[in-house]
Design a protein around this motif. Structure first.
Motif, PDB file in Angstrom:
ATOM      1  N   LEU A   1     -15.314  15.000  13.612  1.00  0.00           N
ATOM      2  CA  LEU A   1     -15.451  15.648  12.310  1.00  0.00           C
ATOM      3  C   LEU A   1     -16.632  15.059  11.541  1.00  0.00           C
ATOM      4  N   TYR A   2     -16.720  13.748  11.558  1.00  0.00           N
ATOM      5  CA  TYR A   2     -17.814  13.056  10.850  1.00  0.00           C
ATOM      6  C   TYR A   2     -19.177  13.474  11.416  1.00  0.00           C
ATOM      7  N   ASN A   3     -19.272  13.481  12.744  1.00  0.00           N
ATOM      8  CA  ASN A   3     -20.539  13.861  13.390  1.00  0.00           C
ATOM      9  C   ASN A   3     -20.888  15.325  13.147  1.00  0.00           C
ATOM     10  N   GLY A  51     -25.422  15.443   7.867  1.00  0.00           N
ATOM     11  CA  GLY A  51     -26.432  16.180   7.117  1.00  0.00           C
ATOM     12  C   GLY A  51     -25.951  16.580   5.742  1.00  0.00           C
ATOM     13  N   LEU A  52     -24.616  16.688   5.567  1.00  0.00           N
ATOM     14  CA  LEU A  52     -24.059  16.936   4.241  1.00  0.00           C
ATOM     15  C   LEU A  52     -24.096  15.625   3.450  1.00  0.00           C
ATOM     16  N   PRO A  53     -23.939  15.688   2.125  1.00  0.00           N
ATOM     17  CA  PRO A  53     -23.881  14.446   1.342  1.00  0.00           C
ATOM     18  C   PRO A  53     -22.776  13.522   1.858  1.00  0.00           C
ATOM     19  N   LYS A  54     -23.057  12.228   1.882  1.00  0.00           N
ATOM     20  CA  LYS A  54     -22.119  11.248   2.443  1.00  0.00           C
ATOM     21  C   LYS A  54     -20.753  11.329   1.780  1.00  0.00           C
ATOM     22  N   GLU A  55     -20.756  11.530   0.466  1.00  0.00           N
ATOM     23  CA  GLU A  55     -19.494  11.597  -0.270  1.00  0.00           C
ATOM     24  C   GLU A  55     -18.648  12.771   0.200  1.00  0.00           C
ATOM     25  N   ASP A  56     -19.283  13.921   0.450  1.00  0.00           N
ATOM     26  CA  ASP A  56     -18.550  15.109   0.931  1.00  0.00           C
ATOM     27  C   ASP A  56     -17.943  14.850   2.306  1.00  0.00           C
ATOM     28  N   ILE A  57     -18.726  14.199   3.174  1.00  0.00           N
ATOM     29  CA  ILE A  57     -18.228  13.898   4.531  1.00  0.00           C
ATOM     30  C   ILE A  57     -17.031  12.961   4.455  1.00  0.00           C
ATOM     31  N   GLU A  58     -17.164  11.900   3.657  1.00  0.00           N
ATOM     32  CA  GLU A  58     -16.084  10.915   3.546  1.00  0.00           C
ATOM     33  C   GLU A  58     -14.829  11.531   2.950  1.00  0.00           C
ATOM     34  N   ASN A  59     -14.990  12.426   1.972  1.00  0.00           N
ATOM     35  CA  ASN A  59     -13.825  13.104   1.375  1.00  0.00           C
ATOM     36  C   ASN A  59     -13.104  13.963   2.404  1.00  0.00           C
ATOM     37  N   SER A  60     -13.873  14.672   3.225  1.00  0.00           N
ATOM     38  CA  SER A  60     -13.271  15.526   4.254  1.00  0.00           C
ATOM     39  C   SER A  60     -12.558  14.691   5.310  1.00  0.00           C
TER      40      SER A  60
END
Length: 201
Positions: free
Chosen positions: A10-12, A16-25
């Motif tokens: 999921l992270y990979n 390219g998205l903002p780091k905060e958005d990735i971490e929230n997901s």
């Protein structure tokens, strides 16, 4: 697939998205897996119950804003070959104006369509105001010394016709607006899909 494998994929996939958005997901789906495991599922069952990681990635990307998707697409690593750079530079006098023209045309069509819808609402509002104004004028005319009953009936009839047309056209315009919102959403989703590359994780 284990929890760590799922979250890693999921992270990979969201890179390219903002780091905060990735971490929230990642945190959100981590908690979903934990909740299912607390209910008695095994780790693999919990991951499987959530669904395909590819579909989840596509869903998250489709719900992201267009600027984020554009930035993600641009920031994706790409090893440019020399001939690609040369072709891009040499062809820029052709492809850049064409791209700009396409964007302007799409925006113009979008603005024109919504301008027409607003014009319909303006016309409908004019009918409603005309009906009210005609009714008020009829009442004022009734108190004049030369009031004519036939003229008053004509005015009242005109007021009700304007009011009726206003109500009927409002429902019709409302349906047109709903259709335009639906079409606009589909166009927006299609534009966003151009920046979402389907990747198998």
């Amino acid at each position: 697939m284990s929890k760590q494998e799922f979250l890693g994929a999921l992270y990979n996939g969201l890179s390219g998205l903002p780091k905060e958005d990735i971490e929230n997901s990642v945190q959100f789906y981590s908690e979903m897996i934990d909740d299912r495991m607390d209910e008695g599922m095994t780790e693999n069952e919990a991951v499987e119950d959530i669904g395909s990681v590819n579909e989840i990635i596509q869903q998250i990307l489709s719900e992201s804003s267009l600027p984020k998707l554009v930035k993600r697409t641009v920031s994706k690593k790409h090893d440019w070959k020399v001939w690609e750079i040369v072709l891009l530079a040499v062809g820029s006098p052709i492809w850049f104006p064409l791209l700009l023209t396409a964007i302007v045309i799409v925006l113009t069509v979008y603005i024109v369509i919504w301008s027409v819808v607003l014009s319909f609402y303006a016309a409908d509002f004019s009918l409603a105001v005309s009906g009210i104004f005609t009714l008020v004028s009829t009442v004022a005319y009734a108190f004049t010394s030369n009031a004519n009953i036939f003229a008053m009936l004509v005015l009242i009839g005109g007021a009700f016709v304007c009011a009726g047309l206003s109500i009927l056209s409002f429902f019709g315009i409302n349906q047109i607006t709903k259709g335009m919102v639906f079409v606009s959403k589909k166009i927006w989703i299609w534009i966003k899909s151009l920046f979402i590359r389907k990747e198998e994780v």
